[in-house]
Design a protein around this motif. Structure first.
Motif, short mmCIF file in Angstrom:
data_model
loop_
_atom_site.label_atom_id
_atom_site.label_comp_id
_atom_site.label_asym_id
_atom_site.label_seq_id
_atom_site.Cartn_x
_atom_site.Cartn_y
_atom_site.Cartn_z
N ASN A 47 3.49 5.74 3.44
CA ASN A 47 4.58 5.06 2.73
C ASN A 47 5.68 4.50 3.62
O ASN A 47 6.48 3.70 3.17
CB ASN A 47 5.17 6.01 1.68
N LEU A 48 5.72 4.92 4.90
CA LEU A 48 6.75 4.39 5.80
C LEU A 48 6.13 3.82 7.08
O LEU A 48 6.33 2.65 7.41
CB LEU A 48 7.78 5.48 6.13
N ASP A 49 5.32 4.63 7.77
CA ASP A 49 4.73 4.15 9.02
C ASP A 49 3.84 2.92 8.79
O ASP A 49 3.79 2.01 9.61
CB ASP A 49 3.86 5.24 9.68
N GLY A 50 3.13 2.91 7.67
CA GLY A 50 2.21 1.80 7.38
C GLY A 50 2.94 0.46 7.35
O GLY A 50 2.48 -0.53 7.94
N ALA A 51 4.10 0.44 6.68
CA ALA A 51 4.88 -0.80 6.62
C ALA A 51 5.39 -1.16 8.01
O ALA A 51 5.36 -2.33 8.42
CB ALA A 51 6.03 -0.66 5.64
N PHE A 52 5.86 -0.15 8.75
CA PHE A 52 6.33 -0.40 10.12
C PHE A 52 5.22 -1.07 10.95
O PHE A 52 5.46 -2.07 11.63
CB PHE A 52 6.77 0.91 10.80
N LEU A 53 4.02 -0.52 10.89
CA LEU A 53 2.93 -1.06 11.72
C LEU A 53 2.60 -2.51 11.33
O LEU A 53 2.37 -3.35 12.20
CB LEU A 53 1.68 -0.17 11.61
N CYS A 54 2.60 -2.78 10.04
CA CYS A 54 2.29 -4.16 9.60
C CYS A 54 3.41 -5.12 10.00
O CYS A 54 3.15 -6.23 10.47
CB CYS A 54 2.04 -4.20 8.09
N ILE A 55 4.65 -4.69 9.80
CA ILE A 55 5.78 -5.56 10.18
C ILE A 55 5.73 -5.84 11.68
O ILE A 55 5.87 -6.99 12.12
CB ILE A 55 7.12 -4.91 9.78
N ARG A 56 5.52 -4.79 12.45
CA ARG A 56 5.49 -4.93 13.91
C ARG A 56 4.38 -5.89 14.33
O ARG A 56 4.56 -6.70 15.24
CB ARG A 56 5.31 -3.54 14.54
N ALA B 285 0.85 -1.20 0.00
CA ALA B 285 0.00 0.00 0.00
C ALA B 285 0.88 1.24 0.00
O ALA B 285 1.85 1.33 0.75
CB ALA B 285 -0.91 0.00 1.23
N GLY B 286 0.56 2.19 -0.85
CA GLY B 286 1.36 3.42 -0.91
C GLY B 286 0.79 4.36 -1.95
O GLY B 286 0.01 3.96 -2.81
N HIS B 287 1.20 5.59 -1.83
CA HIS B 287 0.76 6.61 -2.81
C HIS B 287 1.60 7.86 -2.61
O HIS B 287 1.98 8.18 -1.48
CB HIS B 287 -0.73 6.95 -2.61
N ALA B 288 1.89 8.56 -3.69
CA ALA B 288 2.63 9.83 -3.61
C ALA B 288 1.63 10.98 -3.58
O ALA B 288 0.82 11.11 -4.51
CB ALA B 288 3.55 9.96 -4.82
N GLY C 91 16.72 8.06 -6.46
CA GLY C 91 17.02 9.35 -7.09
C GLY C 91 15.82 10.26 -7.02
O GLY C 91 14.78 9.89 -6.46
N MET C 92 15.93 11.43 -7.58
CA MET C 92 14.85 12.42 -7.49
C MET C 92 14.00 12.41 -8.76
O MET C 92 14.49 12.72 -9.85
CB MET C 92 15.45 13.81 -7.25
N TYR C 93 12.75 12.04 -8.58
CA TYR C 93 11.79 12.04 -9.69
C TYR C 93 10.52 12.77 -9.27
O TYR C 93 9.41 12.39 -9.63
CB TYR C 93 11.45 10.60 -10.12
N GLY C 94 10.67 13.79 -8.42
CA GLY C 94 9.49 14.50 -7.88
C GLY C 94 9.06 13.89 -6.57
O GLY C 94 9.58 12.85 -6.13
N HIS C 95 8.08 14.52 -5.90
CA HIS C 95 7.49 14.00 -4.66
C HIS C 95 8.53 13.75 -3.55
O HIS C 95 8.79 12.60 -3.17
CB HIS C 95 6.73 12.69 -4.95
N PRO C 96 9.13 14.81 -3.01
CA PRO C 96 10.23 14.61 -2.04
C PRO C 96 9.84 13.87 -0.76
O PRO C 96 10.66 13.08 -0.26
CB PRO C 96 10.70 16.04 -1.73
N ALA C 97 8.66 14.10 -0.21
CA ALA C 97 8.31 13.41 1.04
C ALA C 97 8.08 11.91 0.78
O ALA C 97 8.57 11.05 1.52
CB ALA C 97 7.06 14.03 1.66
N TYR C 98 7.37 11.61 -0.29
CA TYR C 98 7.17 10.21 -0.72
C TYR C 98 8.54 9.56 -0.95
O TYR C 98 8.79 8.43 -0.52
CB TYR C 98 6.35 10.22 -2.01
N SER C 99 9.44 10.29 -1.60
CA SER C 99 10.77 9.75 -1.91
C SER C 99 11.56 9.46 -0.63
O SER C 99 12.21 8.42 -0.51
CB SER C 99 11.55 10.74 -2.78
N ALA C 100 11.49 10.40 0.32
CA ALA C 100 12.19 10.19 1.59
C ALA C 100 11.58 9.00 2.33
O ALA C 100 12.31 8.20 2.94
CB ALA C 100 12.11 11.45 2.44
N ALA C 101 10.27 8.86 2.27
CA ALA C 101 9.61 7.72 2.93
C ALA C 101 10.05 6.41 2.28
O ALA C 101 10.35 5.43 2.97
CB ALA C 101 8.09 7.88 2.85
#
Ligand code: NAD
Length: 261
Positions: free
Chosen positions: A114-123, A91-94, A146-156
């Motif tokens: 994009n990041l917390d969701g995976a953490f919660l499922c793994i946990r 599950a994810g979306h930019a 690399g950078m293809y737009g969407h900086p927060a999504y990319s960092a996640a």
């Protein structure tokens, strides 16, 4: 006569969507029972029903991966269906396209899904997987490289891909493999707004890819199916690009640098 119940099940988040649906389909075709999990419960169930209609084993569960209580309820429901030995955090979306357009709420929204969701499922699956072994595949992105737009999504996504390596090391001794795939552009409904404003967007974007095409959901699903399979039993901590070569380089840039055209 009904088919025998599979001995191992996979929990696929975002299975109501295009890539998640393709992952659910291929895992079911390879004998996994599949739990289709999505915030859109009716789309998750539609995918599970189509797998059952094709002779596979599947159930569905509504989950908001950004909500801890919802994840716990979904994981409990999944465990009642079968022995989950694979977790696919798809599950994810930019959301926010640029830093200039970003406020803190937008940043949190990209991070949460994009990041917390995976953490919660793994946990939530951690103890079960560590007790009996299994495989986790996280849905990364070339945006995490690399950078293809969407900086927060990319960092996640970069965070999710590094978490993949961390958990491969932490879980490896207990027989749990953790890998990620990093797709480039994939032709899915996530692009529908941009396709509506530019119907040529995939052709435009394809020109930058070494393979001169964008991926299909099935291209990504095949890599996920490999990573959860026995064929990948010695592979962990890997970020597998499924990106038509773009993380290796961009043909036009290489040609501009060498002046060989
Ligand atoms: N499409 C691309 O070009 C592309 C490229 C690289 C990576 N990815 C990644 O692939 C994954 C799937 O993307 P897609 O293109 O198939 O998108 P999609 O929109 O077709 O599917 C995403 C699914 O996630 C579900 N979802 C959204 N929020 C949720 C939540 N809080 N809890 C549970 N489910 C939720 C949606 O309902 C949807 O069914 C994402 O992680 C995305 O970042 C996509």
């Amino acid at each position: 006569m009904s088919a025998p119940k599979p001995s191992r099940w996979a929990f696929v988040t975002g299975a109501g969507g295009d890539i998640g649906g393709a992952i659910a389909d291929i895992l079911a075709a390879r004998g996994w029972g599949v739990i289709c999990a999505d915030i859109d419960g009716s789309r998750a169930e539609a995918r599970a029903a189509s797998i059952r209609a094709a002779g596979g084993a599947a159930g569905s569960v509504r989950v908001d991966v950004t909500d801890e209580a919802s994840v716990h309820a979904a994981v409990e429901a999944a465990m009642a269906l079968g022995d989950v030995r694979a977790l696919v955090n798809n599950a994810g979306h930019a959301f926010v396209p640029s830093m200039k357009a970003m406020d803190y709420a937008g940043w949190r929204r990209d991070m949460a899904l994009n990041l917390d969701g995976a953490f919660l499922c793994i946990r939530a699956f951690q103890d079960h997987l560590l007790a009996g072994g299994g495989a986790i595949v996280n849905m990364g992105s070339v945006n995490g490289i690399g950078m293809y737009g969407h900086p927060a999504y990319s960092a996640a996504k970069a965070g999710l891909m590094h978490l993949t390596r961390c958990l491969a090391v932490e879980y490896g001794p207990q027989g749990v493999r953790v890998n990620a795939v990093a797709p480039g552009t994939v032709r899915t409904q996530a692009w529908s707004e941009r396709v509506a404003s530019n119907p040529q967007i995939f052709e435009e974007v394809s020109a930058y890819y070494p393979l001169r095409k964008v991926a299909t959901p099935a291209d990504v699903a095949a890599a996920v199916a490999f990573l959860v399979s026995e064929e990948a039993s010695h592979i962990t901590g890997v970020i597998l690009p499924v990106d038509g070569g773009i993380s290796a380089g961009i043909p036009q840039l290489s040609a501009a640098i060498t002046q060989e055209r």
